[in-house]
Design a protein around this motif. Structure first.
Motif, short mmCIF file in Angstrom:
data_model
loop_
_atom_site.label_atom_id
_atom_site.label_comp_id
_atom_site.label_asym_id
_atom_site.label_seq_id
_atom_site.Cartn_x
_atom_site.Cartn_y
_atom_site.Cartn_z
N GLU B 44 0.84 -1.21 0.00
CA GLU B 44 0.00 0.00 0.00
C GLU B 44 0.87 1.26 0.00
OE1 GLU B 44 -2.79 -0.11 3.24
OE2 GLU B 44 -3.72 -1.93 2.44
N MET B 45 1.89 1.24 0.88
CA MET B 45 2.77 2.40 1.00
C MET B 45 3.57 2.62 -0.30
SD MET B 45 5.71 2.98 3.83
CE MET B 45 6.88 2.04 2.88
N GLU B 47 2.83 1.60 -3.33
CA GLU B 47 1.94 2.02 -4.42
C GLU B 47 1.60 3.50 -4.30
OE1 GLU B 47 -0.23 -2.15 -5.73
OE2 GLU B 47 -1.21 -0.85 -4.29
N GLU B 48 1.43 3.95 -3.05
CA GLU B 48 1.16 5.37 -2.80
C GLU B 48 2.34 6.22 -3.25
OE1 GLU B 48 -1.53 8.17 -1.65
OE2 GLU B 48 -1.85 6.01 -1.43
N LYS B 51 2.55 6.30 -6.97
CA LYS B 51 1.50 7.16 -7.52
C LYS B 51 1.91 8.63 -7.39
CE LYS B 51 -3.37 7.79 -6.83
NZ LYS B 51 -4.45 7.51 -5.87
N THR B 52 2.40 9.00 -6.20
CA THR B 52 2.83 10.39 -5.95
C THR B 52 3.96 10.76 -6.89
OG1 THR B 52 2.45 9.81 -3.64
CG2 THR B 52 3.29 12.00 -4.06
#
Lengths: 232, 79
Positions: B44-45, B47-48, B51-52
């Motif tokens: 999750e981290m 992928e975040e 994305k950023t």
């Protein structure tokens, strides 16, 4: 991570059910051994875990050969899973043996050939994980791990045959007898039934945990790749 | 007379043995679950972060890169 396959979910539930049944059979259905009393009942789980663990170590050695031939890291992941689950099972075997030995041999531990070879086997595979942790390069780690597990695999048959090759006080219950053994017993029909059910149970549990551990290994690799992608 | 020794009471050891089996196997299952949960958090981290990073890349004004040509004499000349 992908959702669990239905087969694995069914296997998870089945493992719990067979474990419960095996415990019931061993604790309630199996007759009490006259000389040793109730402590003899740990024998069913002791042999069940030992059987699957030793087969798991040998299987890992076979996987090492496959990895060294193909160089496909998939085999390395499977090997790690086999060794990890076998290590847990073999730890249970050793502790159960020690608990059984206290009232029967009047000691928690003795450096008998079987106990010594079993301890060496356990230590060999603990060192396997220490070795892997010390190597950063994944290919190098897999190669070293494969060679180590291949050599370490020799300890499994040595442990199995230790009570048949050396003078020992450890009983030989299956396929043979040991006149010098302390704590031997003859299995009745009921005991044999429970014994084979325990073997089946631990084989099922091993397969279930092994499958779950392989999936975890695949997930770990995926995360490593994602980390590389983000840092690049 | 034939005397038979009574069966010893070793049930305490038996209980200890079965407790070890269930505790060790339970701990292993918990360790598998926790490792899996931690990896999910990592994903999750990551992928975040990914994305950023890609958003920052698309929002940044594109800078005109100086182009370089090579003259016949082999000297680099900036336009």
């Amino acid at each position: 991570m992908k959702n669990k396959p239905v087969t694995l979910k069914i296997l998870d539930v089945f493992s719990i059910l067979v474990l419960g049944t095996a415990a019931y059979l061993a604790l309630v259905v199996a007759p009490t051994e006259r000389v040793m009393g109730d402590v003899q009942r740990v024998f069913y789980f002791h042999v069940g875990t030992a059987w699957t663990a030793l087969l798991g170590f040998i299987f890992a050695a076979v996987l090492s050969v496959i990895y060294l031939v193909t160089k496909d890291r998939k085999w390395d992941r499977i090997q790690v899973a086999a060794i990890e689950v076998s290590l847990v099972f073999f730890f249970i075997t050793i502790v159960l043996g020690s608990i059984w030995a206290r009232p029967v041999w009047n000691t928690w531990w003795t450096w008998d050939p079987r106990l010594t070879t079993a301890t060496i086997t356990e230590l060999i595979y603990i060192a396997y994980f220490m070795l892997r942790q010390g190597i950063d390069d994944p290919d190098r780690r897999a190669r070293f791990g494969a060679v180590y597990a291949l050599l370490g695999g020799l300890s499994a048959p040595i442990t199995f045959f230790a009570i048949r090759l050396f003078r020992t006080i450890h009983p030989v219950v299956i396929a043979g007898s040991n006149p010098e053994a302390d704590g031997s017993f003859n299995m009745t029909g009921d005991m044999l039934g429970v014994f084979f059910f325990a073997l089946f149970t631990f084989t099922v549990i091993f397969i279930d945990l092994f499958w779950n551990r392989i999936r975890l290994g695949e997930f770990q690799e995926k995360v490593e790749q994602l980390k590389l992608k983000v840092t690049m | 007379m034939f005397f038979q020794e009574p069966t010893p009471d070793t049930s305490g050891y038996m209980i200890a043995g079965y407790a070890v089996v269930f505790i060790v196997m339970g701990l292993y299952v918990v360790s598998l679950y926790l490792r899996n949960r931690n990896l999910n958090r990592d994903v999750e981290m990551l992928e975040e972060l990914d994305k950023t990073a890609s958003e920052l890349e698309t929002n940044q004004p594109k800078l005109k890169k100086p182009t370089k040509t090579v003259t016949k004499r082999g000297r680099k000349k900036e336009q």
